[in-house]
Design a protein around this motif. Sequence first.
Motif, PDB file in Angstrom:
ATOM      1  N   PHE A 149       0.786  -1.232   0.000  1.00 58.01           N
ATOM      2  CA  PHE A 149       0.000   0.000   0.000  1.00 58.01           C
ATOM      3  C   PHE A 149       0.821   1.287   0.000  1.00 58.01           C
ATOM      4  O   PHE A 149       0.304   2.323  -0.423  1.00 58.01           O
ATOM      5  CB  PHE A 149      -0.948   0.005   1.201  1.00 58.01           C
ATOM      6  N   LEU A 150       2.060   1.270   0.463  1.00 55.45           N
ATOM      7  CA  LEU A 150       2.831   2.508   0.500  1.00 55.45           C
ATOM      8  C   LEU A 150       3.402   2.834  -0.880  1.00 55.45           C
ATOM      9  O   LEU A 150       3.838   1.937  -1.601  1.00 55.45           O
ATOM     10  CB  LEU A 150       3.983   2.395   1.498  1.00 55.45           C
ATOM     11  N   PRO A 151       3.457   4.114  -1.264  1.00 55.28           N
ATOM     12  CA  PRO A 151       4.115   4.487  -2.520  1.00 55.28           C
ATOM     13  C   PRO A 151       5.608   4.204  -2.436  1.00 55.28           C
ATOM     14  O   PRO A 151       6.193   4.164  -1.344  1.00 55.28           O
ATOM     15  CB  PRO A 151       3.825   5.985  -2.632  1.00 55.28           C
ATOM     16  N   MET A 152       6.229   4.008  -3.595  1.00 52.64           N
ATOM     17  CA  MET A 152       7.629   3.617  -3.628  1.00 52.64           C
ATOM     18  C   MET A 152       8.551   4.567  -2.866  1.00 52.64           C
ATOM     19  O   MET A 152       9.420   4.112  -2.102  1.00 52.64           O
ATOM     20  CB  MET A 152       8.095   3.449  -5.073  1.00 52.64           C
ATOM     21  N   PRO A 153       8.424   5.918  -3.010  1.00 51.92           N
ATOM     22  CA  PRO A 153       9.347   6.795  -2.261  1.00 51.92           C
ATOM     23  C   PRO A 153       9.266   6.581  -0.748  1.00 51.92           C
ATOM     24  O   PRO A 153      10.291   6.630  -0.057  1.00 51.92           O
ATOM     25  CB  PRO A 153       8.878   8.194  -2.661  1.00 51.92           C
ATOM     26  N   ALA A 154       8.062   6.342  -0.231  1.00 51.91           N
ATOM     27  CA  ALA A 154       7.926   6.101   1.211  1.00 51.91           C
ATOM     28  C   ALA A 154       8.583   4.784   1.592  1.00 51.91           C
ATOM     29  O   ALA A 154       9.247   4.683   2.633  1.00 51.91           O
ATOM     30  CB  ALA A 154       6.450   6.097   1.607  1.00 51.91           C
ATOM     31  N   ARG A 155       8.410   3.754   0.750  1.00 49.94           N
ATOM     32  CA  ARG A 155       9.057   2.467   1.028  1.00 49.94           C
ATOM     33  C   ARG A 155      10.566   2.622   1.009  1.00 49.94           C
ATOM     34  O   ARG A 155      11.274   2.060   1.854  1.00 49.94           O
ATOM     35  CB  ARG A 155       8.634   1.413  -0.005  1.00 49.94           C
ATOM     36  N   LEU A 156      11.075   3.396   0.043  1.00 49.85           N
ATOM     37  CA  LEU A 156      12.520   3.596  -0.069  1.00 49.85           C
ATOM     38  C   LEU A 156      13.049   4.362   1.137  1.00 49.85           C
ATOM     39  O   LEU A 156      14.095   4.005   1.699  1.00 49.85           O
ATOM     40  CB  LEU A 156      12.836   4.344  -1.362  1.00 49.85           C
ATOM     41  N   ALA A 157      12.345   5.405   1.559  1.00 49.37           N
ATOM     42  CA  ALA A 157      12.781   6.177   2.732  1.00 49.37           C
ATOM     43  C   ALA A 157      12.813   5.288   3.966  1.00 49.37           C
ATOM     44  O   ALA A 157      13.774   5.322   4.755  1.00 49.37           O
ATOM     45  CB  ALA A 157      11.850   7.366   2.949  1.00 49.37           C
TER      46      ALA A 157
END
Length: 227
Positions: A149-157
């Motif tokens: 469910f999280l967008p990729m930038p949030a997952r990466l951070a």
Amino acid sequence: MDSPPMDNTLPPDLSFLSGASERLRLMLESQATDVHLAAGDVLFELGDEGDALYAIVSGALEISTLSASGRKLSLDLMRAGAMFGEIALFDPGERTATATAVEPSHLRRLRNRDVLAQLAQHPELAGDMLRLAGQRMRWMTAQLNEQVFLPMPARLARKLLYLTRADGRGQLSLSQSELAEFVGATREAVSKTLSNWRKAGLIEISRGGLTILDRGGLTVLADPDGI
């Protein structure tokens, strides 16, 4: 000169055992055996039969799996103090991921049969084990929700913060391709996001990896609901 005696206890800060009673910890420590791996050694592969839990005393292991299309997806990079393979401790069966040593590593292994034999002798500890299993299931569900469910930038951070949490310098020696495997994205998408963060002064990118310059800024990006 004699070598110092090996410390055969489990690392003290294993999150999986943080809620365990002292009696349960001592029982598990008494049943653990040593495993030593060289860099590149595969401890087990996706689909292998598993019957043991592992704790990392020193070194580091990559936990990875394969997508439906056959693409490798790195799930975690575990270092000293981490524990993995809990599912096999409670329910032996096929491994759901591959574990590979990325540097020389010393592990402690707990086999299902040894733990069950101890629980048969000390049934009062079974409640502790069931509670630990429930805690782990909740953690795994949270990880799955994050990936879906999280967008990729949030997952990466979140992944950058997680992988550098024990490094006071905020340094991470992973390529952008490897980071893409960790967050289930393309290298191009990860590269573009990291470039934007570099321009914003959040990170510094080098040939060997990256350094976090603004941990607070990344923490904000890791929680999109709070922006």
